[in-house]
Design an enzyme around this catalytic site. Structure first.
Site, short mmCIF file in Angstrom:
data_model
loop_
_atom_site.label_atom_id
_atom_site.label_comp_id
_atom_site.label_asym_id
_atom_site.label_seq_id
_atom_site.Cartn_x
_atom_site.Cartn_y
_atom_site.Cartn_z
N CYS A 2 11.32 -9.83 -10.10
CA CYS A 2 11.51 -10.98 -9.21
C CYS A 2 10.84 -12.25 -9.73
O CYS A 2 9.95 -12.21 -10.57
CB CYS A 2 10.99 -10.69 -7.80
N ARG A 53 15.79 -12.25 -7.04
CA ARG A 53 15.37 -10.91 -6.65
C ARG A 53 15.90 -9.82 -7.58
O ARG A 53 17.08 -9.80 -7.94
CB ARG A 53 15.85 -10.59 -5.22
N LEU A 54 14.99 -8.92 -7.95
CA LEU A 54 15.34 -7.65 -8.58
C LEU A 54 15.15 -6.60 -7.50
O LEU A 54 14.03 -6.32 -7.08
CB LEU A 54 14.43 -7.36 -9.78
N ASN A 79 6.82 -11.68 -5.02
CA ASN A 79 7.07 -10.93 -6.25
C ASN A 79 6.01 -9.86 -6.36
O ASN A 79 4.81 -10.17 -6.39
CB ASN A 79 7.00 -11.87 -7.47
N GLY A 80 6.41 -8.59 -6.40
CA GLY A 80 5.41 -7.53 -6.55
C GLY A 80 5.71 -6.31 -5.72
O GLY A 80 6.86 -6.06 -5.33
N GLU A 81 4.67 -5.59 -5.41
CA GLU A 81 4.80 -4.37 -4.61
C GLU A 81 3.50 -4.16 -3.82
O GLU A 81 2.41 -4.24 -4.36
CB GLU A 81 5.04 -3.15 -5.53
N ASP A 105 8.81 -3.81 1.60
CA ASP A 105 7.42 -4.21 1.78
C ASP A 105 7.29 -5.71 2.05
O ASP A 105 6.30 -6.16 2.61
CB ASP A 105 6.56 -3.80 0.57
#
Length: 213
Positions: A2, A53-54, A79-81, A105
């Site tokens: 992302c 977005r990915l 962007n992230g997790e 998330d």
């Protein structure tokens, strides 16, 4: 992966939404699956937020960004997790009954801001992240990078324009972009094969340090 991208500028500056979309799309390599853009007016300024977005956790288009919180007060580009987002979703449910639209998330994260102050949210979340949150009520923009600096955030301030993005090339696509070599950063790189400060090789672009907002 992302990509996030944002701009805060005086409304008199000639920088259209079409220009901003081109700027954000410079990071298409980070997020080829979906894209989204929002613009907000505040006094004599404008705030623009963009996202590439990915899709990973929730492939549905309803999980696209920018994403609004349940009460529409907050907008996020992320962007992230967030590793503990399921536990945090359960925590939110103890406070209110949200009709969740996704399993992402991102939706968990943005709704935390409805019930917790900024510092408290940062204490609650665990993960790798870079995100920006627009607070419509307070008319404030909040930008953060994770504790270990896994996700990058670059920013620049030129006159009455503040820019940020996951990659420098998004910032450099702005018509006010200044491309001047930072010789001190270059010396640091040649000495250590890395740059350990918030400098970049471009004098007017900095990187947000790890664990900072």
């Amino acid at each position: 992966m992302c990509g996030i991208n944002g701009c805060l500028h005086n409304e008199k500056i000639n920088f259209s939404m079409d220009d901003f979309i081109i700027q954000t799309d410079n990071m298409k390599n980070r997020g080829p699956d979906q894209f989204g853009y929002e613009e907000y007016d505040i006094a004599n300024k404008k705030v623009k937020l963009g996202h590439r977005r990915l899709s990973i956790l929730d492939l549905n288009i309803s999980a696209k960004q920018p994403m609004l919180s349940c009460n529409n007060r907050f907008t996020i580009i992320f962007n992230g997790e967030i590793y503990n987002h399921k536990e945090l979703r359960n925590l939110i449910q103890t406070k209110t009954n949200i009709n969740w639209k996704t399993t992402s998330d991102t939706e968990t994260l943005i709704n935390l801001f409805e019930y917790y102050e900024v510092i408290d949210v940062l204490q609650l979340i665990s993960g790798m992240f870079a995100f920006a949150v627009w607070d419509k009520r307070r008319q404030s923009l909040f930008l953060v990078r994770d504790r270990y600096g896994i996700k990058p955030v670059y920013y620049a301030c030129w006159g009455q324009t503040f820019l940020f993005g996951s990659e420098q090339k998004a910032i450099l696509a702005h018509p006010s972009a200044q491309r001047e070599l930072d010789k001190k950063a270059l010396l640091e790189y040649f000495t250590f094969q890395n740059i350990f400060t918030d400098r970049t090789l471009l004098r007017n672009i900095q990187i947000l340090p790890m664990g900072h907002y």
